[in-house]
Design a protein around this motif. Sequence first.
Motif, PDB file in Angstrom:
ATOM      1  N   HIS A  65       0.851  -1.181   0.000  1.00  0.00           N
ATOM      2  CA  HIS A  65       0.000   0.000   0.000  1.00  0.00           C
ATOM      3  C   HIS A  65       0.887   1.231   0.000  1.00  0.00           C
ATOM      4  O   HIS A  65       2.105   1.138   0.156  1.00  0.00           O
ATOM      5  N   TYR A  68       5.650   6.356   1.964  1.00  0.00           N
ATOM      6  CA  TYR A  68       6.277   7.621   1.563  1.00  0.00           C
ATOM      7  C   TYR A  68       7.537   7.215   0.837  1.00  0.00           C
ATOM      8  O   TYR A  68       8.256   6.324   1.257  1.00  0.00           O
ATOM      9  N   ALA A 198       4.080   2.308  20.137  1.00  0.00           N
ATOM     10  CA  ALA A 198       2.650   2.376  19.839  1.00  0.00           C
ATOM     11  C   ALA A 198       2.402   2.076  18.366  1.00  0.00           C
ATOM     12  O   ALA A 198       3.107   1.297  17.759  1.00  0.00           O
ATOM     13  N   GLY A 199       1.378   2.742  17.810  1.00  0.00           N
ATOM     14  CA  GLY A 199       1.047   2.506  16.409  1.00  0.00           C
ATOM     15  C   GLY A 199       0.537   1.096  16.238  1.00  0.00           C
ATOM     16  O   GLY A 199      -0.278   0.613  17.009  1.00  0.00           O
ATOM     17  N   ARG A 399      -2.402  -2.165   5.290  1.00  0.00           N
ATOM     18  CA  ARG A 399      -3.561  -1.290   5.537  1.00  0.00           C
ATOM     19  C   ARG A 399      -4.409  -1.124   4.296  1.00  0.00           C
ATOM     20  O   ARG A 399      -3.913  -1.186   3.177  1.00  0.00           O
ATOM     21  N   SER A 401      -7.472   1.205   4.688  1.00  0.00           N
ATOM     22  CA  SER A 401      -7.998   2.561   4.780  1.00  0.00           C
ATOM     23  C   SER A 401      -7.298   3.328   5.899  1.00  0.00           C
ATOM     24  O   SER A 401      -6.632   2.738   6.742  1.00  0.00           O
ATOM     25  N   SER A 402      -7.457   4.633   5.872  1.00  0.00           N
ATOM     26  CA  SER A 402      -6.664   5.507   6.720  1.00  0.00           C
ATOM     27  C   SER A 402      -7.047   5.440   8.188  1.00  0.00           C
ATOM     28  O   SER A 402      -8.155   5.042   8.548  1.00  0.00           O
ATOM     29  N   ARG A 403      -6.098   5.837   9.014  1.00  0.00           N
ATOM     30  CA  ARG A 403      -6.350   5.914  10.448  1.00  0.00           C
ATOM     31  C   ARG A 403      -7.399   6.988  10.734  1.00  0.00           C
ATOM     32  O   ARG A 403      -8.232   6.844  11.612  1.00  0.00           O
TER      33      ARG A 403
ATOM     34  N   LEU B   9      -6.399  14.807   6.193  1.00  0.00           N
ATOM     35  CA  LEU B   9      -6.792  14.284   4.887  1.00  0.00           C
ATOM     36  C   LEU B   9      -6.610  12.767   4.861  1.00  0.00           C
ATOM     37  O   LEU B   9      -5.917  12.206   5.707  1.00  0.00           O
ATOM     38  N   GLU B  10      -7.192  12.128   3.857  1.00  0.00           N
ATOM     39  CA  GLU B  10      -7.089  10.669   3.751  1.00  0.00           C
ATOM     40  C   GLU B  10      -5.678  10.244   3.354  1.00  0.00           C
ATOM     41  O   GLU B  10      -5.078  10.832   2.457  1.00  0.00           O
ATOM     42  N   HIS B  11      -5.150   9.248   4.017  1.00  0.00           N
ATOM     43  CA  HIS B  11      -3.875   8.636   3.627  1.00  0.00           C
ATOM     44  C   HIS B  11      -3.918   7.207   4.135  1.00  0.00           C
ATOM     45  O   HIS B  11      -4.181   6.978   5.316  1.00  0.00           O
ATOM     46  N   THR B  12      -3.654   6.221   3.231  1.00  0.00           N
ATOM     47  CA  THR B  12      -3.872   4.817   3.598  1.00  0.00           C
ATOM     48  C   THR B  12      -3.204   4.442   4.913  1.00  0.00           C
ATOM     49  O   THR B  12      -3.831   3.910   5.807  1.00  0.00           O
ATOM     50  N   ALA B  13      -1.911   4.734   5.019  1.00  0.00           N
ATOM     51  CA  ALA B  13      -1.194   4.185   6.165  1.00  0.00           C
ATOM     52  C   ALA B  13      -0.837   5.223   7.203  1.00  0.00           C
ATOM     53  O   ALA B  13      -0.740   4.939   8.380  1.00  0.00           O
ATOM     54  N   ASP B  14      -0.626   6.433   6.754  1.00  0.00           N
ATOM     55  CA  ASP B  14      -0.094   7.436   7.654  1.00  0.00           C
ATOM     56  C   ASP B  14      -1.090   8.555   7.885  1.00  0.00           C
ATOM     57  O   ASP B  14      -2.216   8.463   7.456  1.00  0.00           O
ATOM     58  N   LYS B  16      -2.058  12.433   7.271  1.00  0.00           N
ATOM     59  CA  LYS B  16      -1.750  13.568   6.400  1.00  0.00           C
ATOM     60  C   LYS B  16      -2.612  14.732   6.846  1.00  0.00           C
ATOM     61  O   LYS B  16      -3.804  14.567   7.085  1.00  0.00           O
ATOM     62  N   SER B 112       1.335   7.555  18.322  1.00  0.00           N
ATOM     63  CA  SER B 112       1.662   6.699  17.194  1.00  0.00           C
ATOM     64  C   SER B 112       2.571   7.398  16.190  1.00  0.00           C
ATOM     65  O   SER B 112       2.896   6.826  15.172  1.00  0.00           O
ATOM     66  N   ASP B 137       4.621   9.822   9.703  1.00  0.00           N
ATOM     67  CA  ASP B 137       4.708   8.365   9.717  1.00  0.00           C
ATOM     68  C   ASP B 137       4.221   7.872  11.071  1.00  0.00           C
ATOM     69  O   ASP B 137       4.778   8.251  12.100  1.00  0.00           O
ATOM     70  N   VAL B 138       3.161   7.093  11.053  1.00  0.00           N
ATOM     71  CA  VAL B 138       2.599   6.618  12.319  1.00  0.00           C
ATOM     72  C   VAL B 138       2.638   5.097  12.398  1.00  0.00           C
ATOM     73  O   VAL B 138       2.878   4.444  11.411  1.00  0.00           O
TER      74      VAL B 138
END
Lengths: 472, 138
Positions: A65, A68, A198-199, A399, A401-403, B9-14, B16, B112, B137-138
Amino acid sequence: MVEINKIGKNIYEIPKTGSMKVPGLVYASETLIEAMKQDKTLEQVKNVACLPGILQASIAVADAHQGYGFSIGGVAAFDLDKGIISPGGVGYDINCSVRLLKTNLKKKGFLEKKKEVVEALFRKVPSGVGRGSKFQITRKELDKLLEGGAKYIVQKGFGVDEDFLHTEENGAIPGANPEKVSEHAVKRGIGQVGTLGAGNHFLEVQFVDEIFDDEVAKTFGLEKDQVTIMVHCGSRGLGHQVASDYIKKMEEEYGFAGLPDRELINAPINSKLGREYYAAMACAANFAFANKQLITHWIREELKYIFPEIKVDVVYDVCHNIAKFEEHEINGKKMKVCVHRKGATRSFGPGRKEIPEDYRKVRQPVIIPGSMGTASYVLVGTKKAEELTFGSTVHGAGRLSSRTKALRDLRGEKIKKSLNEQGIEVKTMDIKALAEEAPQAYKDIEEVVRVVDELGISKKVARLKPLGVIKG
Amino acid sequence: MVNKKFKFLEHTADVKFQAFGKTIEQVFVNSALAEKETICGKKKILSKIKKEIKVTGKDNESLLYNFLEQFLYLLDAEDFLLNKIKAIKIVNGKLKATCLGDSAKKYKFRNSVKAVTYNEMFVKKDKNPWISQVVLDV
């Protein structure tokens, strides 16, 4: 829109265009590819293909997915003379990794004391923030830890030799040089040895739900209904700072003009800065190994208190955010290359000298954590992975979808309740934040594992199901 | 738009976010508040400890990166949890700020945030308001 073509079952190609030096290859099913098209995964695979000295292909595995710079689930190998090393290709959480412990306890025996065990482990292993480690260490000792990794902790009396012998790189990546780690990084990490963080990090008590390969499971010492424990954590603040420091240093030295993403900053592998990053990265990786070794020791202590007859052994410990020097066959010729695995696990076939002696014949164990509350898997590495993916496979569910979305749509309390209803005990520092890690926010682990097994880049050995979860 | 300090904003893993401000200082302050919310949610943090921070950067992005990273460092190394920024000044790539916060040990939360990234980062002046965009980055 990135052009992508199906070239085989579960294999997709991003053709080489523009400044790409090699094509992109994505190993996923149709369902998983569709999810990747929803974010920037494929674009990132393409960007990595433009980096100097990249060999054969920029690869993404089934759980990939958007990340960065490099995508998560990204694998890339670089030529040692012409290639680069990139902190963004390893990730900020250097050597985020997974260790699996096995016990001589059966599920039935554990269930009688489930709550007690989970609470004891939660008290013993610090998680979240503001809960620094009970393990005090001097600066001088920390330097030794950065060089010695898990072995250093064992030599201090916290574990047995088999623990680090059953760890990737024997629990310490060679070439670590603490002088290359900044004061800032040291200060962030010195109080964090033996903490989960965490995370998505966690400690989970599980049981073996199903065995798929009797022979391999036997070699790994796994049998049905046996209680296992999985620890997922990394190099904490020290590793994050190492990544950040070298990203800045590389920017200063080489600039980022011409890079499609500033996070792709890199240095030639054989440059002074490239070598320094590797030496610092190895320190952070060893910190992570040491971290899990200390946690292992504490788990043993707590479990011994509750179950005096218990035996806890390390099955294996795999890295999933790392750069390594490994030998691979490139165009029919064996050569040493620098493999970046970011959110990907090494998956070596039989005979490789990197695999612990007692496993070498049956191949390398691959530990794949599921999302919270879902199954995890033990897989085994293959020759096929060495042929297709520089000996790599997936690292988890990945993942979906977003957190932000999870926090908006889901409630931590509800998720806890639903896990409890499934018989899973949950402990966490922050119940609200539990929503971020809800199973709904992740890809289906069953689909991810099905695809890699079908592709043959790792094969199913056992499925583990959770009984108790401690969320970092 | 300017009334809003920041938005996720939407971001799959992190994570934003975009932050807004009438001045560059204000957009930096609001970026730090967005980072704070990512770290400890909407928890109320007291202003019991004062920290003076100084960072430099060769462009606005690197200045913001170093500024936001400073709070991750202070949290890990000194247990300092930010509440608000009392004063801030940015001149020629040099930032000075007076920050107020509390000992993280007094609060129960899970941070996180692992790192600030340069991924999709920008700091720009859009006609009147300043806007920043950051992926953590979380």
